[in-house]
Design a protein around this motif. Structure first.
Motif, PDB file in Angstrom:
ATOM      1  N   TYR A   1      41.758  47.793  32.394  1.00 28.23           N
ATOM      2  CA  TYR A   1      41.340  48.124  33.502  1.00 28.23           C
ATOM      3  C   TYR A   1      40.201  47.248  33.994  1.00 28.23           C
ATOM      4  O   TYR A   1      41.302  46.129  34.913  1.00 28.23           O
ATOM      5  CB  TYR A   1      40.657  48.983  34.114  1.00 28.23           C
ATOM      6  CG  TYR A   1      42.226  50.884  34.393  1.00 28.23           C
ATOM      7  CD1 TYR A   1      42.592  50.817  34.551  1.00 28.23           C
ATOM      8  CD2 TYR A   1      41.046  51.823  34.201  1.00 28.23           C
ATOM      9  CE1 TYR A   1      43.581  51.244  34.910  1.00 28.23           C
ATOM     10  CE2 TYR A   1      41.170  53.163  34.494  1.00 28.23           C
ATOM     11  CZ  TYR A   1      43.469  52.416  35.130  1.00 28.23           C
ATOM     12  OH  TYR A   1      43.615  53.538  35.377  1.00 28.23           O
ATOM     13  N   PHE A   2      39.592  46.382  32.849  1.00 30.62           N
ATOM     14  CA  PHE A   2      39.018  45.614  33.531  1.00 30.62           C
ATOM     15  C   PHE A   2      39.917  44.222  33.138  1.00 30.62           C
ATOM     16  O   PHE A   2      39.288  42.758  33.817  1.00 30.62           O
ATOM     17  CB  PHE A   2      37.724  45.281  32.416  1.00 30.62           C
ATOM     18  CG  PHE A   2      35.896  44.384  32.770  1.00 30.62           C
ATOM     19  CD1 PHE A   2      35.287  44.982  34.008  1.00 30.62           C
ATOM     20  CD2 PHE A   2      36.474  43.046  32.738  1.00 30.62           C
ATOM     21  CE1 PHE A   2      34.735  43.848  34.368  1.00 30.62           C
ATOM     22  CE2 PHE A   2      35.567  42.125  33.225  1.00 30.62           C
ATOM     23  CZ  PHE A   2      34.412  42.782  33.927  1.00 30.62           C
ATOM     24  N   GLY A   3      40.199  44.192  31.933  1.00 26.55           N
ATOM     25  CA  GLY A   3      41.521  42.559  32.096  1.00 26.55           C
ATOM     26  C   GLY A   3      42.543  42.608  32.952  1.00 26.55           C
ATOM     27  O   GLY A   3      42.372  41.441  33.148  1.00 26.55           O
TER      28      GLY A   3
ATOM     29  N   CYS B   1      38.689  52.069  39.404  1.00 22.26           N
ATOM     30  CA  CYS B   1      39.942  50.509  38.594  1.00 22.26           C
ATOM     31  C   CYS B   1      41.171  50.689  39.072  1.00 22.26           C
ATOM     32  O   CYS B   1      41.567  50.273  39.835  1.00 22.26           O
ATOM     33  CB  CYS B   1      39.753  50.468  37.520  1.00 22.26           C
ATOM     34  SG  CYS B   1      37.637  50.084  36.605  1.00 22.26           S
ATOM     35  N   TRP B   2      41.663  51.949  39.611  1.00 23.86           N
ATOM     36  CA  TRP B   2      42.958  52.921  39.463  1.00 23.86           C
ATOM     37  C   TRP B   2      43.404  52.019  41.248  1.00 23.86           C
ATOM     38  O   TRP B   2      44.316  51.896  41.529  1.00 23.86           O
ATOM     39  CB  TRP B   2      43.219  53.730  39.271  1.00 23.86           C
ATOM     40  CG  TRP B   2      44.254  54.324  39.941  1.00 23.86           C
ATOM     41  CD1 TRP B   2      46.207  54.333  39.745  1.00 23.86           C
ATOM     42  CD2 TRP B   2      44.307  54.957  41.773  1.00 23.86           C
ATOM     43  NE1 TRP B   2      46.599  54.774  40.736  1.00 23.86           N
ATOM     44  CE2 TRP B   2      45.673  55.178  41.848  1.00 23.86           C
ATOM     45  CE3 TRP B   2      44.347  55.397  42.570  1.00 23.86           C
ATOM     46  CZ2 TRP B   2      46.628  55.654  42.841  1.00 23.86           C
ATOM     47  CZ3 TRP B   2      44.237  55.687  43.656  1.00 23.86           C
ATOM     48  CH2 TRP B   2      45.843  55.919  44.020  1.00 23.86           C
TER      49      TRP B   2
ATOM     50  N   TRP C   1      36.135  43.400  43.516  1.00 25.50           N
ATOM     51  CA  TRP C   1      35.579  43.533  42.092  1.00 25.50           C
ATOM     52  C   TRP C   1      34.071  43.595  42.228  1.00 25.50           C
ATOM     53  O   TRP C   1      33.919  43.403  40.961  1.00 25.50           O
ATOM     54  CB  TRP C   1      37.083  42.348  42.123  1.00 25.50           C
ATOM     55  CG  TRP C   1      36.585  41.434  41.135  1.00 25.50           C
ATOM     56  CD1 TRP C   1      36.658  40.037  40.789  1.00 25.50           C
ATOM     57  CD2 TRP C   1      36.290  41.990  39.336  1.00 25.50           C
ATOM     58  NE1 TRP C   1      36.543  39.833  39.489  1.00 25.50           N
ATOM     59  CE2 TRP C   1      37.083  41.617  38.884  1.00 25.50           C
ATOM     60  CE3 TRP C   1      36.871  43.212  39.195  1.00 25.50           C
ATOM     61  CZ2 TRP C   1      37.113  41.159  37.380  1.00 25.50           C
ATOM     62  CZ3 TRP C   1      37.135  43.871  37.350  1.00 25.50           C
ATOM     63  CH2 TRP C   1      36.692  42.472  37.080  1.00 25.50           C
ATOM     64  N   GLN C   2      34.322  42.459  42.659  1.00 21.36           N
ATOM     65  CA  GLN C   2      32.202  42.237  42.225  1.00 21.36           C
ATOM     66  C   GLN C   2      31.574  43.282  42.576  1.00 21.36           C
ATOM     67  O   GLN C   2      30.511  43.665  41.231  1.00 21.36           O
ATOM     68  CB  GLN C   2      31.817  40.647  43.555  1.00 21.36           C
ATOM     69  CG  GLN C   2      31.989  39.419  43.362  1.00 21.36           C
ATOM     70  CD  GLN C   2      32.563  38.673  41.318  1.00 21.36           C
ATOM     71  OE1 GLN C   2      31.468  38.854  41.496  1.00 21.36           O
ATOM     72  NE2 GLN C   2      33.606  38.189  41.340  1.00 21.36           N
ATOM     73  N   ALA C   3      31.700  43.805  42.855  1.00 19.34           N
ATOM     74  CA  ALA C   3      31.050  45.074  42.980  1.00 19.34           C
ATOM     75  C   ALA C   3      31.232  45.569  41.782  1.00 19.34           C
ATOM     76  O   ALA C   3      30.101  46.916  41.140  1.00 19.34           O
ATOM     77  CB  ALA C   3      30.939  46.073  44.090  1.00 19.34           C
ATOM     78  N   LEU C   4      32.609  46.490  41.492  1.00 22.35           N
ATOM     79  CA  LEU C   4      32.602  46.876  40.158  1.00 22.35           C
ATOM     80  C   LEU C   4      31.733  45.820  39.160  1.00 22.35           C
ATOM     81  O   LEU C   4      31.195  46.422  38.689  1.00 22.35           O
ATOM     82  CB  LEU C   4      33.994  46.965  40.301  1.00 22.35           C
ATOM     83  CG  LEU C   4      34.231  47.645  38.381  1.00 22.35           C
ATOM     84  CD1 LEU C   4      34.308  49.150  38.939  1.00 22.35           C
ATOM     85  CD2 LEU C   4      36.300  47.497  38.658  1.00 22.35           C
TER      86      LEU C   4
ATOM     87  N   GLN D   1      39.645  51.592  50.463  1.00 22.55           N
ATOM     88  CA  GLN D   1      38.861  52.489  51.145  1.00 22.55           C
ATOM     89  C   GLN D   1      38.517  53.834  50.451  1.00 22.55           C
ATOM     90  O   GLN D   1      37.799  54.365  50.021  1.00 22.55           O
ATOM     91  CB  GLN D   1      39.303  53.608  51.814  1.00 22.55           C
ATOM     92  CG  GLN D   1      38.406  55.012  53.723  1.00 22.55           C
ATOM     93  CD  GLN D   1      37.020  54.351  53.191  1.00 22.55           C
ATOM     94  OE1 GLN D   1      37.114  53.130  53.997  1.00 22.55           O
ATOM     95  NE2 GLN D   1      35.536  55.093  52.544  1.00 22.55           N
ATOM     96  N   CYS D   2      39.843  54.535  49.451  1.00 22.43           N
ATOM     97  CA  CYS D   2      39.929  55.168  48.029  1.00 22.43           C
ATOM     98  C   CYS D   2      38.811  54.130  46.593  1.00 22.43           C
ATOM     99  O   CYS D   2      37.644  55.043  46.332  1.00 22.43           O
ATOM    100  CB  CYS D   2      41.016  55.056  47.536  1.00 22.43           C
ATOM    101  SG  CYS D   2      42.096  56.652  48.306  1.00 22.43           S
ATOM    102  N   PHE D   3      39.259  53.334  46.670  1.00 20.84           N
ATOM    103  CA  PHE D   3      37.308  52.314  46.338  1.00 20.84           C
ATOM    104  C   PHE D   3      36.001  52.539  46.807  1.00 20.84           C
ATOM    105  O   PHE D   3      35.220  52.952  45.923  1.00 20.84           O
ATOM    106  CB  PHE D   3      37.727  50.969  45.459  1.00 20.84           C
ATOM    107  CG  PHE D   3      36.932  49.876  45.041  1.00 20.84           C
ATOM    108  CD1 PHE D   3      36.579  50.088  44.523  1.00 20.84           C
ATOM    109  CD2 PHE D   3      35.853  49.439  45.841  1.00 20.84           C
ATOM    110  CE1 PHE D   3      36.144  49.250  42.971  1.00 20.84           C
ATOM    111  CE2 PHE D   3      34.506  48.913  44.714  1.00 20.84           C
ATOM    112  CZ  PHE D   3      35.098  48.606  43.687  1.00 20.84           C
TER     113      PHE D   3
END
Length: 375
Positions: A170-172, A320-321, A211-214, A365-367
């Protein structure tokens, strides 16, 4: 809805499917007793955030037609999904899979008539859920425990994915997407806001901010993975998304649908998905956890302490999804990122993924919602 409105809705769905479905699928529908004509009743099934599902009925025949979204197909191996669905079907844990279209774009399966809607138990519990005394269904934990034990006893799938490997994948993928977006932003610098670029920018910054938050959670994820790896003795069959929308209550037991993410994985991932998404009282959760961990042959005595980490990882994977799905919807990000995702299929320039049932903003929003739940 009036009879006329219902007939109009049915005609609209018939027309839409008659145009969009491959001829081979329409032939199969006819052979299975549900041809696409006015005598076949069609209803949209609301289950799922990625694929489109329809209930087809005619006379005594009832089928489920599932049209797989292209975006979802980029992040799940459909051949493995079919194989793992059949493993569960053989043990009476999944509805019969009757037909798989070439390229796995469409599935036809047996419709399971449910006496109640199990999805009413749907909720979202953080890694450390609050005390809950309300009991929505008194026997829910017993039914869920039977299902979990049944899945755990299935043969190992041929696609092993450890929790560490899943995070790396996922991260990649997200990292490659982010790099593609950065490159596209540089290439498009100086273009006017009227849309001279092929790459609309309305969702670029919101996506990159998330993405930065993750990425900022990488240290926490490393600690979660370390704790989970320390309690695993061996992998087992794992559905990986046992939320109430993926479960059907019928014939006195629970059935699973949607095997997109099934694999051989950590023995706590299915328990975590149940605990994260089901409305159970604290006492029910306690009985479910102890019943599942008792003499579990593939977990050691560190498993109980690792359950909050398993729940946190469930929501990290969900986040991630959501970012991956957002990156491929509405044609907003899709053309930039499509080739960054594993097994991407060619698509016409500017074409959005019409098979996605939700918008980019919905997935973003799901994220946000999922990240709140990591605890």
């Amino acid at each position: 809805m009036s009879a006329d409105d219902s007939a109009d809705a049915n005609s609209t769905l018939l027309a839409r499917l008659s145009v969009s479905l491959p001829e081979a699928v329409k032939v199969q529908l006819s052979e299975l007793g549900c041809p696409l004509d006015e005598r076949t009743q069609i209803q949209v099934l609301s289950r799922g955030l990625s694929n489109q599902n329809y209930h087809l009925s005619r006379d005594n025949q009832q089928l489920v037609l599932r049209i797989n979204s292209q975006a979802s197909s980029q992040i799940s191996a459909r051949d493995h999904e079919v194989a793992n669905w059949r493993l569960a079907e053989e043990q009476g844990l999944a509805p019969a899979l009757l037909y798989v279209a070439p390229g796995n774009s469409v599935y036809l399966s047996r419709f399971i008539d449910t006496g109640e809607d199990w999805s009413r138990l749907m909720t979202a519990n953080p890694a450390h859920p609050l005390q809950e005394e309300c009991v929505s269904r008194p026997d829910a934990e017993g039914l869920l425990l039977d299902l979990l034990k049944g899945l755990a006893q299935l043969p190992l799938p041929k696609n092993p994915i450890s929790v560490t490997e899943q995070w790396r994948r996922y991260f990649g993928q997200l990292e490659m997407i982010a790099e593609s977006l950065d490159a596209a932003s540089t290439d498009n610098a100086g273009l006017d806001a009227a849309g001279s670029s092929d790459l609309p920018i309305s969702y670029l910054e919101p996506w990159k901010m998330r993405w930065q938050a993750l990425k900022a959670h990488q240290g926490r994820v490393d600690a979660v993975l370390e704790q989970l790896n320390a309690c695993e003795l061996a992998p087992q069959y794992s559905h990986r998304d046992l939320n109430p929308h993926n479960l059907l209550m019928s014939q006195g037991k629970l059935w699973c649908i949607d095997y997109e993410y099934a694999c051989s994985s950590h023995p706590l991932v299915d328990l975590a998905s149940v605990l994260a998404t089901h409305r159970l009282s604290s006492e029910q959760r306690h009985r479910l956890i102890l019943g599942y961990l008792n003499d579990h042959p593939k977990l050691n005595d560190k498993a109980l302490a690792a359950i909050p980490s398993a729940l946190a990882l469930y929501w990290y994977f969900a986040a991630c999804w959501a970012l991956l799905m957002a990156s491929q919807g509405e044609g907003i990000l899709k053309q930039t990122v499509l080739q960054s995702v594993e097994n991407a299929q060619p698509q016409k320039q500017g074409e959005s993924d019409a098979s996605l049932p939700h918008s980019v903003s919905d997935y973003l929003q799901c994220f946000d919602d999922f990240m709140v739940l990591v605890g």
